[in-house]
Motif scaffolding. Structure first.
Motif, PDB file in Angstrom:
ATOM      1  N   ARG A   7     -12.560 -78.647  83.930  1.00  0.00           N
ATOM      2  CA  ARG A   7     -11.779 -79.358  82.911  1.00  0.00           C
ATOM      3  C   ARG A   7     -10.524 -79.991  83.519  1.00  0.00           C
ATOM      4  O   ARG A   7     -10.200 -81.141  83.247  1.00  0.00           O
ATOM      5  CB  ARG A   7     -11.404 -78.361  81.799  1.00  0.00           C
ATOM      6  CG  ARG A   7     -10.610 -78.969  80.677  1.00  0.00           C
ATOM      7  CD  ARG A   7     -10.070 -77.894  79.718  1.00  0.00           C
ATOM      8  NE  ARG A   7      -9.098 -78.528  78.849  1.00  0.00           N
ATOM      9  CZ  ARG A   7      -9.236 -78.655  77.526  1.00  0.00           C
ATOM     10  NH1 ARG A   7     -10.263 -78.147  76.906  1.00  0.00           N
ATOM     11  NH2 ARG A   7      -8.314 -79.281  76.824  1.00  0.00           N
TER      12      ARG A   7
ATOM     13  N   ARG B  60     -16.904 -73.061  77.071  1.00  0.00           N
ATOM     14  CA  ARG B  60     -16.333 -73.527  75.812  1.00  0.00           C
ATOM     15  C   ARG B  60     -15.173 -74.512  76.012  1.00  0.00           C
ATOM     16  O   ARG B  60     -15.121 -75.558  75.383  1.00  0.00           O
ATOM     17  CB  ARG B  60     -15.849 -72.335  74.978  1.00  0.00           C
ATOM     18  CG  ARG B  60     -15.579 -72.718  73.549  1.00  0.00           C
ATOM     19  CD  ARG B  60     -14.712 -71.717  72.801  1.00  0.00           C
ATOM     20  NE  ARG B  60     -14.423 -72.210  71.463  1.00  0.00           N
ATOM     21  CZ  ARG B  60     -13.543 -73.192  71.210  1.00  0.00           C
ATOM     22  NH1 ARG B  60     -12.866 -73.752  72.189  1.00  0.00           N
ATOM     23  NH2 ARG B  60     -13.358 -73.603  69.978  1.00  0.00           N
ATOM     24  N   THR B  61     -14.266 -74.167  76.923  1.00  0.00           N
ATOM     25  CA  THR B  61     -13.111 -75.035  77.156  1.00  0.00           C
ATOM     26  C   THR B  61     -13.553 -76.387  77.741  1.00  0.00           C
ATOM     27  O   THR B  61     -12.968 -77.427  77.468  1.00  0.00           O
ATOM     28  CB  THR B  61     -12.053 -74.342  78.045  1.00  0.00           C
ATOM     29  OG1 THR B  61     -10.891 -75.160  78.077  1.00  0.00           O
ATOM     30  CG2 THR B  61     -12.527 -74.095  79.460  1.00  0.00           C
TER      31      THR B  61
ATOM     32  N   ARG C 155     -16.553 -77.841  77.058  1.00  0.00           N
ATOM     33  CA  ARG C 155     -17.126 -78.610  75.944  1.00  0.00           C
ATOM     34  C   ARG C 155     -16.025 -79.181  75.057  1.00  0.00           C
ATOM     35  O   ARG C 155     -16.148 -80.304  74.557  1.00  0.00           O
ATOM     36  CB  ARG C 155     -18.072 -77.741  75.104  1.00  0.00           C
ATOM     37  CG  ARG C 155     -19.380 -77.425  75.802  1.00  0.00           C
ATOM     38  CD  ARG C 155     -20.428 -76.862  74.847  1.00  0.00           C
ATOM     39  NE  ARG C 155     -21.561 -76.328  75.594  1.00  0.00           N
ATOM     40  CZ  ARG C 155     -21.680 -75.045  75.959  1.00  0.00           C
ATOM     41  NH1 ARG C 155     -20.772 -74.167  75.608  1.00  0.00           N
ATOM     42  NH2 ARG C 155     -22.727 -74.659  76.662  1.00  0.00           N
ATOM     43  N   SER C 156     -14.922 -78.438  74.871  1.00  0.00           N
ATOM     44  CA  SER C 156     -13.811 -78.970  74.070  1.00  0.00           C
ATOM     45  C   SER C 156     -13.231 -80.215  74.724  1.00  0.00           C
ATOM     46  O   SER C 156     -12.922 -81.181  74.035  1.00  0.00           O
ATOM     47  CB  SER C 156     -12.675 -77.975  73.925  1.00  0.00           C
ATOM     48  OG  SER C 156     -13.130 -76.776  73.494  1.00  0.00           O
ATOM     49  N   TRP C 157     -13.088 -80.172  76.038  1.00  0.00           N
ATOM     50  CA  TRP C 157     -12.550 -81.366  76.731  1.00  0.00           C
ATOM     51  C   TRP C 157     -13.491 -82.555  76.511  1.00  0.00           C
ATOM     52  O   TRP C 157     -13.036 -83.671  76.226  1.00  0.00           O
ATOM     53  CB  TRP C 157     -12.381 -81.121  78.235  1.00  0.00           C
ATOM     54  CG  TRP C 157     -11.682 -82.263  78.916  1.00  0.00           C
ATOM     55  CD1 TRP C 157     -10.347 -82.406  79.106  1.00  0.00           C
ATOM     56  CD2 TRP C 157     -12.293 -83.453  79.457  1.00  0.00           C
ATOM     57  NE1 TRP C 157     -10.084 -83.606  79.735  1.00  0.00           N
ATOM     58  CE2 TRP C 157     -11.252 -84.270  79.950  1.00  0.00           C
ATOM     59  CE3 TRP C 157     -13.616 -83.902  79.558  1.00  0.00           C
ATOM     60  CZ2 TRP C 157     -11.488 -85.515  80.551  1.00  0.00           C
ATOM     61  CZ3 TRP C 157     -13.857 -85.142  80.141  1.00  0.00           C
ATOM     62  CH2 TRP C 157     -12.806 -85.938  80.636  1.00  0.00           C
TER      63      TRP C 157
ATOM     64  N   GLN D  97     -15.495 -83.094  74.039  1.00  0.00           N
ATOM     65  CA  GLN D  97     -15.344 -83.544  72.659  1.00  0.00           C
ATOM     66  C   GLN D  97     -14.070 -84.352  72.490  1.00  0.00           C
ATOM     67  O   GLN D  97     -14.092 -85.452  71.927  1.00  0.00           O
ATOM     68  CB  GLN D  97     -15.323 -82.332  71.732  1.00  0.00           C
ATOM     69  CG  GLN D  97     -14.877 -82.641  70.322  1.00  0.00           C
ATOM     70  CD  GLN D  97     -14.989 -81.439  69.411  1.00  0.00           C
ATOM     71  OE1 GLN D  97     -15.992 -81.233  68.764  1.00  0.00           O
ATOM     72  NE2 GLN D  97     -13.954 -80.623  69.391  1.00  0.00           N
ATOM     73  N   GLU D  98     -12.953 -83.823  73.003  1.00  0.00           N
ATOM     74  CA  GLU D  98     -11.656 -84.498  72.863  1.00  0.00           C
ATOM     75  C   GLU D  98     -11.650 -85.864  73.542  1.00  0.00           C
ATOM     76  O   GLU D  98     -10.872 -86.737  73.178  1.00  0.00           O
ATOM     77  CB  GLU D  98     -10.535 -83.635  73.475  1.00  0.00           C
ATOM     78  CG  GLU D  98     -10.165 -82.441  72.613  1.00  0.00           C
ATOM     79  CD  GLU D  98      -9.532 -81.306  73.420  1.00  0.00           C
ATOM     80  OE1 GLU D  98      -8.964 -81.582  74.501  1.00  0.00           O
ATOM     81  OE2 GLU D  98      -9.625 -80.151  72.969  1.00  0.00           O
TER      82      GLU D  98
ATOM     83  N   THR E 158     -18.060 -84.878  67.413  1.00  0.00           N
ATOM     84  CA  THR E 158     -17.542 -83.611  66.893  1.00  0.00           C
ATOM     85  C   THR E 158     -18.599 -82.523  66.980  1.00  0.00           C
ATOM     86  O   THR E 158     -19.756 -82.730  66.646  1.00  0.00           O
ATOM     87  CB  THR E 158     -17.079 -83.724  65.419  1.00  0.00           C
ATOM     88  OG1 THR E 158     -18.100 -84.388  64.683  1.00  0.00           O
ATOM     89  CG2 THR E 158     -15.781 -84.471  65.295  1.00  0.00           C
TER      90      THR E 158
ATOM     91  N   GLU F 194     -17.653 -74.966  65.746  1.00  0.00           N
ATOM     92  CA  GLU F 194     -17.276 -73.806  66.573  1.00  0.00           C
ATOM     93  C   GLU F 194     -18.478 -73.203  67.311  1.00  0.00           C
ATOM     94  O   GLU F 194     -18.378 -72.833  68.474  1.00  0.00           O
ATOM     95  CB  GLU F 194     -16.638 -72.726  65.690  1.00  0.00           C
ATOM     96  CG  GLU F 194     -15.130 -72.746  65.687  1.00  0.00           C
ATOM     97  CD  GLU F 194     -14.517 -72.852  67.080  1.00  0.00           C
ATOM     98  OE1 GLU F 194     -14.832 -72.013  67.943  1.00  0.00           O
ATOM     99  OE2 GLU F 194     -13.718 -73.782  67.325  1.00  0.00           O
TER     100      GLU F 194
ATOM    101  N   LEU G  51     -19.577 -75.468  70.170  1.00  0.00           N
ATOM    102  CA  LEU G  51     -18.647 -75.419  71.301  1.00  0.00           C
ATOM    103  C   LEU G  51     -18.851 -74.142  72.109  1.00  0.00           C
ATOM    104  O   LEU G  51     -18.843 -74.165  73.332  1.00  0.00           O
ATOM    105  CB  LEU G  51     -17.200 -75.486  70.805  1.00  0.00           C
ATOM    106  CG  LEU G  51     -16.726 -76.846  70.308  1.00  0.00           C
ATOM    107  CD1 LEU G  51     -15.323 -76.728  69.734  1.00  0.00           C
ATOM    108  CD2 LEU G  51     -16.751 -77.899  71.425  1.00  0.00           C
TER     109      LEU G  51
END
Ligand code: SAM
Length: 229
Positions: free
Chosen positions: A99, A126-127, A129-131, A133-134, A165, A168, A171
């Protein structure tokens, strides 16, 4: 021969790609893909001197210096505009490091948005996948595999024009892996559940851990839901 893990990463590299393999270590992945005739050009990036030398030696040994450029650089700084990279592989590191590499690469304008990202985090999916997405990267496919008793995930993503999007559950578990629920996936999350239950017990003894406790409790519930326990 490549490990099963690296071979699986290589499967997601498109035919005729111009590849940047970041944290390439011995440059095994770009060298194998080049020898197979799968890719046209590659950059092997390494930030540490030792692995950088190993990569250079490997490329030299196979006589690929004209088609694989080895660069000593931090993360995506190994990429130059004239490389015209179409695929980036970052494998064998933690998700938070991957990330950070992607975030720095974005800030340094090393990503055109045209390239396919093929990421293989050892932990911390998870972190990562959040990046994605963001930053409007859509997950195109995922794979989970086991080699030498270790379980690995591969995440393939491409930039979208519109926001993406994930909920939870997606992600945490991965949208495709969640859908597929393979035996390897179930054994990974059975293990993860046991670990979290042990953490929950430890937290019961500790003071001022309410937030962490709540977090762990939520994760346990999510895993139990997925495993249908
Ligand atoms: N990618 C190979 C694989 O999957 O087998 C090698 C994985 S090895 C465990 C991780 C490599 O990433 C190390 O050689 C390390 O030096 C390199 N690395 C770590 N951080 C890096 C960064 N910011 N930029 C480039 N390389 C990095």
């Amino acid at each position: 021969d490549l490990s099963q893990r690296l071979a699986a990463v290589g499967e997601f590299v498109p035919e005729s790609a111009r590849l940047a393999d970041i944290g390439s270590d011995h440059a095994y992945l770009p060298v194998a893909l080049m020898l197979k005739g799968k890719i046209k050009y590659a950059v092997a990036g390494e930030v540490v001197q030792g692995p950088y030398e190993s990569a250079r030696k490997q490329v030299q040994k196979d006589g690929l210096e004209d088609r694989i450029t080895v660069r000593l650089a931090n993360g995506l700084d190994a990429i130059q505009p004239q490389d015209a990279i179409t695929a980036v592989t970052i494998a064998g590191m933690g998700g938070s490091l991957i990330r950070e590499i992607l975030e720095a690469g974005k800030l340094h304008q090393r990503l055109s948005g045209q390239e396919r990202l093929i990421l293989q985090p050892n932990i911390g999916e998870r972190t990562l996948r959040s990046w994605l997405q963001e930053n409007q990267y859509k997950i195109q496919s995922e794979k989970i595999l086991e080699e030498n008793k270790k379980i690995y995930e591969i995440i393939v993503a491409e930039k979208e024009q519109k926001p993406v999007t994930y909920n939870e559950m997606e992600l945490m578990f991965g949208p495709f892996l969640l859908e597929e629920k393979s035996e390897i996936f179930k054994s990974k999350w059975t293990r993860e559940l046991q670990q979290r239950k042990a953490i929950r017990e430890q937290l019961k003894q500790a003071a001022n851990q309410e937030a962490r406790q709540k977090q762990i409790e939520q994760e346990i519930q999510m895993i139990e839901e997925v495993l249908e326990i």
